[in-house]
Design a protein around this motif. Structure first.
Motif, mmCIF file in Angstrom:
data_model
loop_
_atom_site.group_PDB
_atom_site.id
_atom_site.type_symbol
_atom_site.label_atom_id
_atom_site.label_comp_id
_atom_site.label_asym_id
_atom_site.label_seq_id
_atom_site.Cartn_x
_atom_site.Cartn_y
_atom_site.Cartn_z
ATOM 1 N N PHE A 20 36.083 40.433 48.131
ATOM 2 C CA PHE A 20 37.194 40.566 46.932
ATOM 3 C C PHE A 20 37.314 39.253 45.720
ATOM 4 O O PHE A 20 37.563 39.855 44.656
ATOM 5 C CB PHE A 20 38.281 40.273 47.217
ATOM 6 N N MET A 24 37.536 39.692 41.692
ATOM 7 C CA MET A 24 38.540 38.853 40.741
ATOM 8 C C MET A 24 37.525 37.930 40.001
ATOM 9 O O MET A 24 38.497 37.651 38.691
ATOM 10 C CB MET A 24 39.191 37.710 42.399
ATOM 11 N N HIS A 179 40.754 18.310 39.044
ATOM 12 C CA HIS A 179 41.591 19.062 38.012
ATOM 13 C C HIS A 179 40.923 18.810 36.539
ATOM 14 O O HIS A 179 41.296 19.551 35.618
ATOM 15 C CB HIS A 179 43.605 19.015 38.332
ATOM 16 N N ALA B 14 47.646 19.752 37.143
ATOM 17 C CA ALA B 14 46.794 21.257 36.779
ATOM 18 C C ALA B 14 47.358 21.591 35.595
ATOM 19 O O ALA B 14 46.778 22.011 34.563
ATOM 20 C CB ALA B 14 46.479 21.504 37.839
ATOM 21 N N ASN B 160 46.437 40.143 49.491
ATOM 22 C CA ASN B 160 46.295 38.923 48.941
ATOM 23 C C ASN B 160 45.355 39.687 47.331
ATOM 24 O O ASN B 160 45.670 38.855 46.491
ATOM 25 C CB ASN B 160 44.880 38.698 49.092
ATOM 26 N N ALA B 161 45.010 40.344 47.870
ATOM 27 C CA ALA B 161 44.634 41.558 46.426
ATOM 28 C C ALA B 161 45.623 41.676 45.057
ATOM 29 O O ALA B 161 45.484 41.174 44.118
ATOM 30 C CB ALA B 161 44.385 42.410 46.440
ATOM 31 N N GLU B 164 46.744 38.237 43.841
ATOM 32 C CA GLU B 164 45.678 36.871 43.271
ATOM 33 C C GLU B 164 44.946 37.734 41.902
ATOM 34 O O GLU B 164 44.513 36.955 41.019
ATOM 35 C CB GLU B 164 44.576 37.508 44.040
ATOM 36 N N LEU B 165 45.574 38.805 42.125
ATOM 37 C CA LEU B 165 45.773 39.430 40.106
ATOM 38 C C LEU B 165 46.769 38.846 39.372
ATOM 39 O O LEU B 165 46.961 38.805 38.186
ATOM 40 C CB LEU B 165 46.562 41.270 40.438
ATOM 41 N N PRO B 168 45.281 35.798 37.017
ATOM 42 C CA PRO B 168 44.413 36.809 35.859
ATOM 43 C C PRO B 168 45.357 36.899 34.591
ATOM 44 O O PRO B 168 45.369 36.501 33.744
ATOM 45 C CB PRO B 168 43.533 37.398 36.236
ATOM 46 N N LEU B 172 46.385 35.348 31.277
ATOM 47 C CA LEU B 172 45.290 36.351 29.933
ATOM 48 C C LEU B 172 47.230 36.355 29.179
ATOM 49 O O LEU B 172 47.439 35.794 27.592
ATOM 50 C CB LEU B 172 46.089 37.692 29.912
ATOM 51 N N LYS B 175 48.199 32.972 26.303
ATOM 52 C CA LYS B 175 47.341 32.674 25.831
ATOM 53 C C LYS B 175 48.000 33.362 24.573
ATOM 54 O O LYS B 175 47.386 33.162 23.753
ATOM 55 C CB LYS B 175 45.844 32.935 26.335
ATOM 56 N N PHE B 189 52.376 45.219 29.211
ATOM 57 C CA PHE B 189 53.275 43.461 29.111
ATOM 58 C C PHE B 189 54.501 43.385 29.221
ATOM 59 O O PHE B 189 54.936 42.333 28.855
ATOM 60 C CB PHE B 189 52.204 42.825 28.435
#
Lengths: 265, 245
Positions: A20, A24, A179, B14, B160-161, B164-165, B168, B172, B175, B189
């Motif tokens: 996975f 990713m 960080h 962060a 999770n998949a 977690e997507l 990103p 994207l 930005k 989008f």
């Protein structure tokens, strides 16, 4: 040397479990090229060149730089070293007949080798999906320099991240360091925008620091945006900094390891 | 928490780093060109500040609550929420308020002010009010998207998949202003995964480039996704296989 190669081989195989995470990384790599395709597509709609790059040069740069970013998994070293020091299991590295710094370096090589296979597939997908006419240098010296810079760059990044991880011996929480370095390093390696677009004075300073030679210089060499001379100087700078970091890490490790209360120590 | 002072501000550190790097990157790009698409540097700074503001609201108010939903579904811990005489979703949403992220709102305000000064916008009460309302609406849309993705584990246990997507996709759209998307990406989008609308619409409003159809379209997207998120949550709750059953 054989024991470190065994570490590389083991970690290469161990990555099969993390399918996975690999997926990713591939998505993220394609996302970087999509970002370049949309943003720079709009920027180039009214002009043909920006900072010496054509639109296709720019896309080529992002395809190659995102490939290098995908295979550099050194950031995990920070977390792993820190977690093991805090959890007390770092004692494993104190007892096995291997240098911890070299252990993490070769471990990262194993991870990078596995990710390289999928990063290559992502790069090929991006080239096809976004119609990238890949600019590639025809100068063998430039290509050779780029090929040498990539593993050397990863070595430097591992040594930097190992150093940050070692700070856990001294500080309870190294989140702040992680960080700060993560954000700033991403920018000054050239993975967000090519370094050549930065002001000249900043470029001059960055030339003597190792970061731009980790991503920007090899990507620019491979796309023909810079020549072998810049590649050779990049190699020298990276070699110097990697050696400095290695010596510093040894000194820090030897000084701070006595503070460690680990399992079985 | 005093022992981990830096950890307390971890989210702020962060995220503020992420947005400051983005400002640096766009400052560099605008050093070579005047516009990206039709967007000037000032508009881009307001866009970055707005996304930072949305992210700040998210982190401060509901992110850490919503984030824990899949784990609570998988472990059966959701039982504790269902049996209490208060809406489980309400409690889950607001139970993990993160004051460490509050400085992010201040930083976002500074970025927006910088963009406003670059654009030479004269701020009036209706303009600020309209912009603030749109930011709040987009914060609701942000919440809707997070909730929809974290409701999926009611049916799959592990998702999770999918969650977690989200990273990103958000990165994207942090930005790229939505106005730069064309064709299939615009549909994706704006209407399917409407991350492209979130910071774009308030930015267009404050810079005077938002058309009435654009505003109505954005309001429609927020309404549809809010209804969808709440219904999907209720539907998921009916399918919940608790630890005790």
């Amino acid at each position: 040397m054989r024991k470190y190669l065994a570490v590389t081989s083991t970690l290469f195989k161990a990555q099969l479990v993390y399918r996975f995470e690999v997926a990713m990384t591939a998505v993220s790599s394609v996302g970087t090229v999509l970002f370049a395709w949309v943003l720079w597509g709009a920027a180039f709609s009214e002009r043909t060149a920006i900072g010496g790059f054509t639109y296709q040069d720019m896309l080529s740069y992002y395809v190659i730089s995102s490939f290098i970013v995908s295979i550099d998994k050194s950031n995990n070293v920070c977390f792993e070293v820190s977690k093991k020091i805090r959890g007390g299991t770092f004692s494993k590295y104190m007892t096995i007949p291997a240098n911890p710094q070299l252990y993490f370096l070769f471990q990262s090589f194993g991870v990078s080798a596995y990710y390289a296979l999928f990063a290559l597939l992502s790069a090929l997908f991006s080239v096809g999906a976004f119609g990238v006419k890949l600019s590639f240098s025809s100068d063998p010296a430039s290509v050779l320099c780029a090929i040498l810079l990539v593993p050397l760059g990863i070595s430097f990044m591992v040594s930097l991240r190992y150093f940050i991880g070692l700070l856990t011996f001294k500080f309870q929480d190294i989140g702040f360091f992680i960080h700060v370095q993560s954000g700033s390093v991403t920018f000054i390696t050239g993975s967000i925008i090519p370094i050549v677009l930065l002001p000249k004075t900043v470029q001059s300073i960055l030339r003597f620091l190792p970061f731009s030679h980790v991503i920007y210089t090899p990507a620019a060499l491979l796309t023909g945006q810079t020549d072998a001379t810049a590649g050779f100087s990049g190699l020298l700078v990276l070699l110097g900094w990697t050696a400095i970091m290695a010596v510093m890490n040894e000194a820090v490790y030897n000084r701070l390891r006595v503070k460690f209360d680990g399992v079985g120590v | 928490m005093m022992v981990f002072r830096l950890s307390f501000f971890g989210g702020f550190l962060a995220d503020s780093m992420l947005f400051l790097i983005q400002i640096l990157a766009f400052n560099t790009i605008y050093g070579h060109i005047d516009t990206i698409g039709d967007w000037s540097k000032g508009q881009m700074m307001i866009f970055i500040g707005t996304f930072s503001m949305l992210n700040g609201i998210n982190m401060l108010v509901y992110f850490f609550g919503v984030l824990g939903i899949p784990e609570k579904i998988a472990s059966g811990e959701l039982d504790h929420y269902i049996t209490k005489p208060v809406s489980p979703l309400l409690r889950l949403t607001f139970e993990n308020f993160d004051p460490g992220s509050a400085p992010l709102l201040l930083l976002s305000g500074v970025i927006i002010a910088y963009g406003v000064s670059l654009e030479g916008i004269t701020l009036t009460f209706p303009l600020v009010l309209g912009y603030s309302l749109l930011v709040l609406l987009m914060a609701v849309l942000y919440y809707d998207m997070e909730l929809i993705l974290r409701t999926i584990p009611f049916f799959t246990v592990a998702a999770n998949a999918i969650t977690e997507l989200e990273g990103p996709l958000l990165e994207l759209n942090f930005k790229i202003p939505g106005v730069l998307y064309k064709g299939a990406f615009k549909i994706l989008f704006y209407f399917i995964l409407p991350y492209g609308v979130m910071a774009t619409v308030p930015t267009q409003f404050i810079t005077g480039t938002l058309s009435l159809p654009g505003l109505l379209q954005a309001l429609g997207v927020v309404t549809v996704f809010t209804v969808l998120a709440l219904r999907f949550w209720r539907f998921g709750l009916k399918h919940y296989k608790s630890a005790s059953s």
